[in-house]
Design an enzyme around this catalytic site. Structure first.
Site, PDB file in Angstrom:
ATOM      1  N   LYS A 198       0.830  -1.215   0.000  1.00 36.80           N
ATOM      2  CA  LYS A 198       0.000   0.000   0.000  1.00 36.80           C
ATOM      3  C   LYS A 198       0.868   1.271   0.000  1.00 36.80           C
ATOM      4  O   LYS A 198       2.080   1.185   0.110  1.00 36.80           O
ATOM      5  CB  LYS A 198      -0.964  -0.037   1.190  1.00 36.80           C
ATOM      6  CG  LYS A 198      -1.882  -1.291   1.193  1.00 36.80           C
ATOM      7  CD  LYS A 198      -2.853  -1.314   0.018  1.00 36.80           C
ATOM      8  CE  LYS A 198      -3.443  -2.675  -0.313  1.00 36.80           C
ATOM      9  NZ  LYS A 198      -4.330  -3.268   0.649  1.00 36.80           N
TER      10      LYS A 198
HETATM   11  C1  PLP Z   1      -5.446  -4.333   0.959  1.00 38.63           C
HETATM   12  C2  PLP Z   1      -6.903  -4.148   0.978  1.00 38.63           C
HETATM   13  C3  PLP Z   1      -7.725  -4.569   2.039  1.00 38.63           C
HETATM   14  C4  PLP Z   1      -7.237  -5.430   3.157  1.00 38.63           C
HETATM   15  O1  PLP Z   1      -6.162  -4.951   3.820  1.00 38.63           O
HETATM   16  P1  PLP Z   1      -5.203  -5.975   4.623  1.00 38.63           P
HETATM   17  O2  PLP Z   1      -4.306  -5.046   5.367  1.00 38.63           O
HETATM   18  O3  PLP Z   1      -4.514  -6.809   3.615  1.00 38.63           O
HETATM   19  O4  PLP Z   1      -6.070  -6.762   5.524  1.00 38.63           O
HETATM   20  C5  PLP Z   1      -9.048  -4.241   2.012  1.00 38.63           C
HETATM   21  N1  PLP Z   1      -9.587  -3.568   0.983  1.00 38.63           N
HETATM   22  C6  PLP Z   1      -8.852  -3.178  -0.058  1.00 38.63           C
HETATM   23  C7  PLP Z   1      -9.509  -2.429  -1.162  1.00 38.63           C
HETATM   24  C8  PLP Z   1      -7.489  -3.466  -0.120  1.00 38.63           C
HETATM   25  O5  PLP Z   1      -6.778  -3.090  -1.181  1.00 38.63           O
END
Ligand code: PLP
Length: 411
Positions: A198
């Site tokens: 992210k």
């Molecule tokens: C990455 C992501 C999640 C989940 O996040 P995690 O930290 O992997 O649990 C939820 N929604 C979206 C749109 C994502 O890209």
């Protein structure tokens, strides 16, 4: 085919967000980590990094409250825990998202009702949400996919008129905005992920945001086994797990937050440059962004017209792979509701809970019912992208996108 690009053409290795080449982790994170470790306090219930992170993040997004936690998935879970649906009530979500945004709905005993998406952006819209609203709808979760904000003005107008709370899944859209308002501050709750890939990362982690005091209070409790920290007569008030972030993650997150503006600015500049370089290729469309929206490019996606380019995104991906450009045609391959967990209702023992409580129309989990999702996924090509890309990486990608499109041209 392409004589000028033969053997003498060196292959470039693009920066990857899965290691140091594509991430900004460095001295600042290390210094904070050293401070956290030397303090001997690694729980955010007692340490300072968690609190500093929450304050700084709330300020950045423009909300009253932010609470750090273990993941984007737990962020969605505590947001739903705050809304507190009754078993069998419905949560409208999107047919294109991460499973981490969906399984929490089911854990809270609610029914995920999937809205269609705009095939150009793969985002839900007020129209596609409205089709799914019933007298059982308890919440709407919108995902700003790839960093491109949904049309929030229309969505909020609809939700407010029905009195339904809106949870923004901003896991991919740090500092994205609509009319200058940050995502995560527009709906009732915002959910962010600090997962490895992210915009800012702690490996695993996340944060929730809200300016609603009641929802914020319930989210704080939900992160902490619903223990009333600081209350005169605390108890475990309701069912909740431990979703606390540690000081180690918070120390890294605080340093990452300082770099977030730069990360987003670089991504936008690179994306604009890439759009400039490939925008004229027949059969390829660059990202569609709403007026007044700021797209922050977690991923840069092209839309490939397979009537003009043979085998569309899949064809392009195969050629680009030979050039070390690893793309993701179809993004998540199939609509989210086609995953086994939903198709087979693999939830709690043999019960089928909570789907056994659902209206049949609410769980129409068939691709045929979602033509725009199918079209959108068919046409999309997700490009590799991160803040460590430089002009030369962008030019390399653009050149090979053009060559691949020419090689596959349908005459
Ligand atoms: C990455 C992501 C999640 C989940 O996040 P995690 O930290 O992997 O649990 C939820 N929604 C979206 C749109 C994502 O890209």
């Amino acid at each position: 085919m392409t004589t000028m690009l033969k053997a003498d053409e060196g292959l470039m290795t693009l920066p990857s967000d899965q290691d140091a080449t594509g991430r900004t982790l460095g001295a600042e994170e290390l210094a904070n980590l050293a401070e956290a470790i030397e303090s001997g306090t690694l729980t955010t219930t007692k340490g300072t990094f968690g609190k500093r992170l929450e304050e700084a993040f709330a300020k950045k997004v423009g909300v009253d409250h932010a609470y750090a936690l273990t993941s984007g998935s737990s962020a969605i879970h505590v947001a739903l825990g705050a809304v507190n649906p009754n078993p069998g009530e419905e949560v409208i979500t999107t047919s294109v998202t991460d499973m981490g945004a969906l399984s929490p709905i089911v854990y809270q005993g609610a029914i995920p009702v999937f809205a269609e998406v705009d095939p150009k952006t793969l985002n839900v819209t007020a129209e596609t949400i409205e089709e799914k609203i019933s007298d059982r709808t308890r919440a709407i979760i919108v995902t700003h996919l790839f960093g491109n904000p949904c049309k929030m003005n229309e969505i909020m107008e609809l939700a407010r008129s029905k009195g339904i709370p809106v949870i923004e899944d901003a896991a991919q859209s740090f500092l994205a905005s609509v009319d200058g308002e940050m995502v995560g501050s527009i709906g009732d709750v915002g959910c962010f992920s600090f997962q490895q890939g992210k915009h800012m990362t702690t490996g695993e982690g996340g944060i929730v945001t809200s300016s609603d005091p009641d929802l914020a209070r319930r989210m704080f409790l939900h992160i902490n086994k619903a223990w009333g920290y600081g209350d005169s007569n605390p108890d475990h008030y309701f069912l909740a797990l431990n979703y606390r972030m540690s000081e180690l993650q918070a120390a890294v997150a605080l340093a990452q937050l300082d770099k977030l503006d730069g990360c987003v600015e670089t991504r936008i500049q690179n994306a604009d440059r890439l759009s400039e370089l490939v925008g004229d290729i027949d059969g390829i469309e660059t990202p569609v962004i709403e007026e007044d929206a700021r797209h922050v490019y977690w991923r840069y996606c092209l839309t490939i017209d397979d009537s003009k380019i043979k085998d569309g995104g899949v064809g392009m991906a195969a050629i680009l792979k030979e050039k070390n450009i690893f793309t993701a045609p179809r993004y998540i391959q199939k609509p989210s509701f086609m995953c086994q967990v939903f198709q087979e209702k693999n939830t709690f023992g043999e019960s089928g809970f909570p789907f056994n409580l659902a209206r049949p129309e609410a769980i129409d989990y068939r691709s045929e019912a979602y033509p725009m999702t199918v079209k959108g996924l068919n046409d999309i090509l997700v490009m590799p992208f991160n803040e460590m890309f430089t002009e030369k990486h962008i030019e390399y990608v653009a050149k090979h996108v053009r060559l691949a499109a020419e090689a596959l041209r349908v005459n």
